[in-house]
Design a protein around this motif. Structure first.
Motif, mmCIF file in Angstrom:
data_model
loop_
_atom_site.group_PDB
_atom_site.id
_atom_site.type_symbol
_atom_site.label_atom_id
_atom_site.label_comp_id
_atom_site.label_asym_id
_atom_site.label_seq_id
_atom_site.Cartn_x
_atom_site.Cartn_y
_atom_site.Cartn_z
ATOM 1 N N GLN A 130 -1.565 2.836 1.205
ATOM 2 C CA GLN A 130 -2.438 1.701 1.486
ATOM 3 C C GLN A 130 -3.773 2.154 2.084
ATOM 4 N N SER A 131 -4.087 3.436 1.953
ATOM 5 C CA SER A 131 -5.354 3.920 2.501
ATOM 6 C C SER A 131 -6.279 4.333 1.373
ATOM 7 N N ALA A 132 -6.256 5.619 1.013
ATOM 8 C CA ALA A 132 -7.188 6.114 0.003
ATOM 9 C C ALA A 132 -6.608 6.134 -1.405
ATOM 10 N N PHE A 133 -5.313 5.856 -1.545
ATOM 11 C CA PHE A 133 -4.661 6.020 -2.843
ATOM 12 C C PHE A 133 -4.023 4.693 -3.255
ATOM 13 N N LEU A 134 -4.842 3.755 -3.681
ATOM 14 C CA LEU A 134 -4.369 2.408 -3.959
ATOM 15 C C LEU A 134 -3.758 2.322 -5.350
ATOM 16 N N SER A 135 -2.649 1.581 -5.461
ATOM 17 C CA SER A 135 -2.031 1.339 -6.761
ATOM 18 C C SER A 135 -1.108 0.141 -6.670
ATOM 19 N N ILE A 159 1.713 -8.597 -6.787
ATOM 20 C CA ILE A 159 1.215 -8.789 -5.420
ATOM 21 C C ILE A 159 0.121 -7.792 -5.058
ATOM 22 N N GLY A 160 -0.164 -6.831 -5.939
ATOM 23 C CA GLY A 160 -1.226 -5.875 -5.673
ATOM 24 C C GLY A 160 -0.715 -4.583 -5.066
ATOM 25 N N ASN A 161 -1.616 -3.860 -4.409
ATOM 26 C CA ASN A 161 -1.302 -2.539 -3.879
ATOM 27 C C ASN A 161 -0.293 -2.618 -2.744
ATOM 28 N N ILE A 162 0.762 -1.822 -2.828
ATOM 29 C CA ILE A 162 1.728 -1.729 -1.734
ATOM 30 C C ILE A 162 1.905 -0.256 -1.374
ATOM 31 N N SER A 163 2.368 -0.021 -0.162
ATOM 32 C CA SER A 163 2.657 1.352 0.259
ATOM 33 C C SER A 163 4.075 1.510 0.768
ATOM 34 N N ARG A 182 2.443 -4.769 2.302
ATOM 35 C CA ARG A 182 1.076 -4.653 1.797
ATOM 36 C C ARG A 182 0.140 -4.881 2.964
ATOM 37 N N LEU A 183 -0.478 -3.791 3.449
ATOM 38 C CA LEU A 183 -1.241 -3.842 4.690
ATOM 39 C C LEU A 183 -0.366 -4.467 5.773
ATOM 40 N N GLY A 184 -0.804 -5.518 6.431
ATOM 41 C CA GLY A 184 0.003 -6.100 7.502
ATOM 42 C C GLY A 184 0.897 -7.222 7.053
ATOM 43 N N THR A 200 7.625 -13.302 -2.802
ATOM 44 C CA THR A 200 7.289 -14.338 -1.823
ATOM 45 C C THR A 200 6.685 -13.692 -0.585
ATOM 46 N N LEU A 201 5.533 -14.189 -0.145
ATOM 47 C CA LEU A 201 4.933 -13.726 1.105
ATOM 48 C C LEU A 201 5.646 -14.412 2.265
#
Length: 296
Positions: A130-135, A159-163, A182-184, A200-201
């Motif tokens: 979730q920093s420099a390597f988004l996917s 849902i987009g980029n997750i780490s 995903r981020l926070g 679901t968020l």
């Protein structure tokens, strides 16, 4: 601890004593236990890679760990077999040369599903961090009957980029459930469905003490564990963090600490075998990487 603090606050207020608030960052307890696996850079299971990334426990307590070169380059998936005896430093033995899988990307986290889409066991790897390597893609790694690595495919998440990603077969009353960070934010997904829809968020502001880097997560029947590591902005005396939430993202415990040891030890992931939890630690400066017990 929170209840005791509340009682102490009430007493202090009733007697006119001023209270100086302290954050959990100052109340950390060292929860890093015995080492279960030490992996030097010379290990055949690293194939010349020096950075430990995601880790998960698979069938029969086997461990799967992603190693990369700097900046997530040239990822490989390694497999470690448990020898079936005690949980000591020799419990896991490298199962031959690791498998090169370019689509693992950064390989920030791994989840294990024993019957993915009803088609047998698979690992699911986040391609980005979730920093420099988004996917927004994950890699599905099918496992053969003996746990060895089989074919791979890619899935794009809506849902987009997750780490962070985990799966628990015992959650949701045994129906199974995924959690993704995903981020926070915390997202969940029914265990039986395709990952291309159905997310679901459940929480958009997960507890976070300070500026740390998002790493892997783990989940069980009732809880989700979120890891955050030291980074270049962390004080030399700073900590890696593990946060325990319920499946709605509510706090259960948020002061679980793993020392950074002068910014040389970076927590990367967390997983469990039965009731015993393990953390993966990437050690910088040429020191051996480590898998350790997390003391609950």
């Amino acid at each position: 601890m929170r209840k005791l603090l509340s009682i102490a606050s009430a007493i202090a207020l009733s007697t006119g004593i001023a209270i100086v608030s302290t954050t959990s960052a100052h109340a950390a307890t060292d929860r890093s236990g015995a080492e279960r696996l030490s992996i030097p850079d010379s290990s055949a299971c690293k194939a010349g890679r020096t950075v430990l990334q995601g880790m998960v426990a698979g069938p029969g307590g086997q461990l799967y760990i992603v190693f990369t070169k700097a900046a997530g380059a040239e990822p490989v998936l390694s497999r470690w077999l448990r020898d079936g005896t005690t949980w000591d430093g020799a419990s896991w033995i490298c199962a031959g040369a690791p498998t090169s899988i370019p689509t693992l990307g950064h390989g920030n986290d791994l989840a294990y599903n024993a019957n993915y889409l009803g088609q047998g066991p698979a690992l699911i790897a986040t391609q980005g961090s979730q920093s420099a390597f988004l996917s927004d893609k994950v890699t599905i790694v099918r496992l053969n009957a003996n746990g060895s690595v089989g074919t791979t495919t890619e899935v794009r998440l809506p849902i987009g980029n997750i780490s962070g990603l985990c799966y628990s077969a015992t959650a949701a009353g045994g129906a199974g459930k995924y959690a993704a960070r995903r981020l926070g934010s915390l997202w969940t997904h029914p265990g039986a469905g395709a990952l291309t829809s159905g997310w679901t968020l459940v929480k958009s502001n997960l507890t976070s003490h300070d500026n740390r880097s998002d790493q892997g997560i783990d989940c069980s029947e009732n809880y989700v564990w979120n890891t955050k590591s030291i980074n270049t902005s962390t004080p030399a005396t700073g900590w890696n963090w593990v946060y325990q939430y319920n499946w709605s993202g509510g706090d259960v415990e948020s002061d679980i600490g793993v020392p950074g040891n002068n910014l040389t030890e970076e927590i990367e992931d967390i997983t469990h075998v039965g009731s015993e939890f393990f953390v993966a630690v990437n050690r910088n400066g040429g020191s051996a990487d480590s898998v350790r017990v997390l003391i609950e």
